[in-house]
Write an enzyme that holds these catalytic residues in place. Structure first.
Site, short mmCIF file in Angstrom:
data_model
loop_
_atom_site.label_atom_id
_atom_site.label_comp_id
_atom_site.label_asym_id
_atom_site.label_seq_id
_atom_site.Cartn_x
_atom_site.Cartn_y
_atom_site.Cartn_z
N CYS A 308 0.88 -1.18 0.00
CA CYS A 308 0.00 0.00 0.00
C CYS A 308 0.90 1.22 0.00
CB CYS A 308 -0.91 0.00 1.22
SG CYS A 308 -1.94 -1.48 1.39
N ALA A 309 1.39 1.60 -1.16
CA ALA A 309 2.59 2.43 -1.25
C ALA A 309 2.36 3.93 -1.32
CB ALA A 309 3.41 2.01 -2.47
N ASP A 359 -5.71 -4.21 -5.98
CA ASP A 359 -6.23 -4.46 -4.64
C ASP A 359 -5.19 -5.27 -3.86
OD1 ASP A 359 -7.59 -5.27 -2.35
OD2 ASP A 359 -9.50 -5.52 -3.41
N CYS A 431 -0.24 3.88 11.33
CA CYS A 431 -0.05 5.17 12.00
C CYS A 431 -1.17 5.37 13.02
CB CYS A 431 -0.01 6.32 10.99
SG CYS A 431 -1.49 6.49 9.97
#
Length: 501
Positions: A308-309, A359, A431
């Site tokens: 998920c860059a 995805d 995060c």
């Protein structure tokens, strides 16, 4: 003691002016719990003052659920305010959103008809003005009141401006009373009203971190974020980076948390406008976020996957650590974000990054099993570690959102695990500081995947400041929860796994 306006504005403006480019982690999309009220104001053809820009941003966030950092960046670019006025607008937006529960608690005593009867813009104007009176002791009270009245006259009518004037002058008369700490034997209510957090969130943190820990988290979440840079080690040293910033009259120091990090100590404005940014000498990134690629520890020649860059902060960091040698696949769900990753790679002179769109829960259908030496899953999350930068998150997320996000994370982690070579590394990061998304997530993963074990063999430069701060000890197993009060950086969770040979 409250920070002075000048101190807070400098920190807020420097960090917020570039927050759109900071890759500090992904947040899941939760429902918006803000309740817009009826009544749309007449729109000004041009936003002329810092308070007008701030108010327009607050209204957009309240009505449309816009992200405060993105909306504010657009408003500041359109308004072309001076640096000082941009700093004030920034402080008013973040401070008002951060403290809105406490502000409403005080305003409820003064608005006889109730806050729920007010139009959105009037409610936000009162909140913004009350924030100045209650928290910003370097702003002359008459200036805050007078400009609020002028804005009310411009956007509304004499009745509204009169009400605004009356409420704020009443608050001024009762200021010593209203600045007293909230007193309650219930720690949830006391902390929630003192630091302006929803009760459900305070309750969760109390159960995990205790009363002192929860209070420290809430206090830290209201602090001004500092801006930080990651030096492109292939082009520059930290020492040279600090010297170049000094030439631009920007005070900066070496990060105490992460190698290659620089903390901006002064109001630097929009750091993406500096020549060094365009030349690819550094990247805007929070210190906690910089740790993730270092924990991945990819080596030149490896094959690496970032699941998920976007927008590419951790991807480009890993490419730099690999000396731009090997193969690095950067995937993101949204096709339009491929360009963000490609632009960052081009700016930094990195050639090994292959940006793809798909995805992340279906990556094993796109790549062969056990194909990568290192796989990073920087997962979508609730985002409660980045409240300094996105304070609206605490008002728009719910316990149900956390459950849904945790379920998604579990699917993504299962999928990522299929792509790691025997003997390879899997890193999971978020995060947030939510236990269900962090420690609970990795415990579930280890129970389901006996081929994996936690890996405590993190690089020494990563471990050293954590050991010195007492955040880890000899019993460290390979998972770290950074809280926002630890280093003044974002709250982050990082776990590293090794796949058995």
């Amino acid at each position: 003691m409250h920070k002075t306006t000048e101190q807070k504005n400098a920190a807020r403006s420097s960090a917020a002016a570039t927050s759109g480019a900071i890759a500090s982690g992904s947040t899941g999309s939760g429902k918006n719990n803000t309740h817009p009220k009826k009544g749309k104001p007449a729109q000004s053809s041009r936003l002329r003052t810092a308070r007008e820009v701030a108010l327009q941003t607050l209204v957009k966030v309240a009505e449309a659920g816009a992200y405060s950092n993105l909306q504010l960046n657009r408003a500041l670019q359109d308004a072309q305010l001076s640096r000082q006025d941009a700093a004030l607008a920034t402080e008013l937006v973040y401070g008002t959103i951060s403290h809105q529960r406490t502000l409403d608690y005080r305003l409820e005593m003064l608005v006889t008809k109730g806050l729920d009867k007010l139009a959105v813009w009037v409610h936000q104007l009162l909140r913004m003005s009350a924030y100045q009176l209650l928290y910003l002791n370097r702003i002359p009270p008459h200036a805050a009141v007078n400009e609020a009245v002028q804005i009310a006259k411009h956007r509304g009518h004499a009745g509204i401006s009169g009400m605004v004037n009356g409420v704020l002058r009443n608050m001024l008369r009762r200021l010593p009373e209203m600045q007293q700490p909230v007193s309650s034997e219930d720690p949830v209510k006391r902390i929630g009203l003192t630091y302006s957090y929803p009760d459900w969130l305070v309750g969760r943190w109390l159960s995990v971190y205790g009363e002192a820990g929860a209070e420290a988290i809430c206090a830290a979440g209201n602090e001004s974020p500092h801006a930080s840079l990651r030096i492109n080690s292939n082009r520059l040293s930290v020492e040279k980076g600090i010297a170049l910033l000094a030439e631009a009259e920007i005070d900066a120091t070496e990060s105490k948390l992460t190698a290659g990090g620089i903390v901006i100590e002064s109001n630097a404005g929009n750091l993406t406008q500096l020549e060094g940014y365009g030349e690819g000498l550094w990247t805007l990134q929070d210190e906690s976020s910089m740790l993730v690629a270092q924990v991945c520890a990819p080596k030149p020649g490896m094959t690496v996957l970032d699941c998920c860059a976007a927008p590419g902060g951790k991807t480009t960091h890993m490419a730099e650590l690999m000396n731009d040698m090997g193969r690095l696949v950067a995937n993101d769900l949204h096709p339009h974000k491929k360009q963000l990753i490609q632009e960052q790679a081009q700016r930094l002179g990195l050639t090994i990054i292959e940006a793809v769109s798909g995805d992340a829960s279906e990556l094993s259908g796109q790549f062969p099993a056990e194909a990568f030496d290192v796989v990073l899953l920087d997962a979508p999350c609730s985002g409660f570690g980045v409240l300094r930068r996105k304070p609206e998150i605490k008002w728009t997320k719910s316990p149900e959102d956390i459950d849904a996000i945790a379920a998604l994370q579990e699917r993504l982690l299962d999928e990522a695990s299929r792509l790691v070579k025997p003997g390879g590394t899997l890193v999971y990061s978020t995060c947030t500081i939510e236990q269900e998304e962090n420690e609970g997530q990795i415990n579930r993963f280890l129970q389901k995947h006996p081929a994996y074990l936690l890996d405590a063999a993190w690089p020494e430069p990563v471990l050293a400041p954590l050991l010195e701060a007492g955040l880890i000890g000899k019993d460290f197993q390979g998972a770290l929860q950074l809280l926002p009060q630890h280093f003044g950086s974002d709250g982050f969770f990082i776990a590293r796994f090794k796949r058995r040979d």
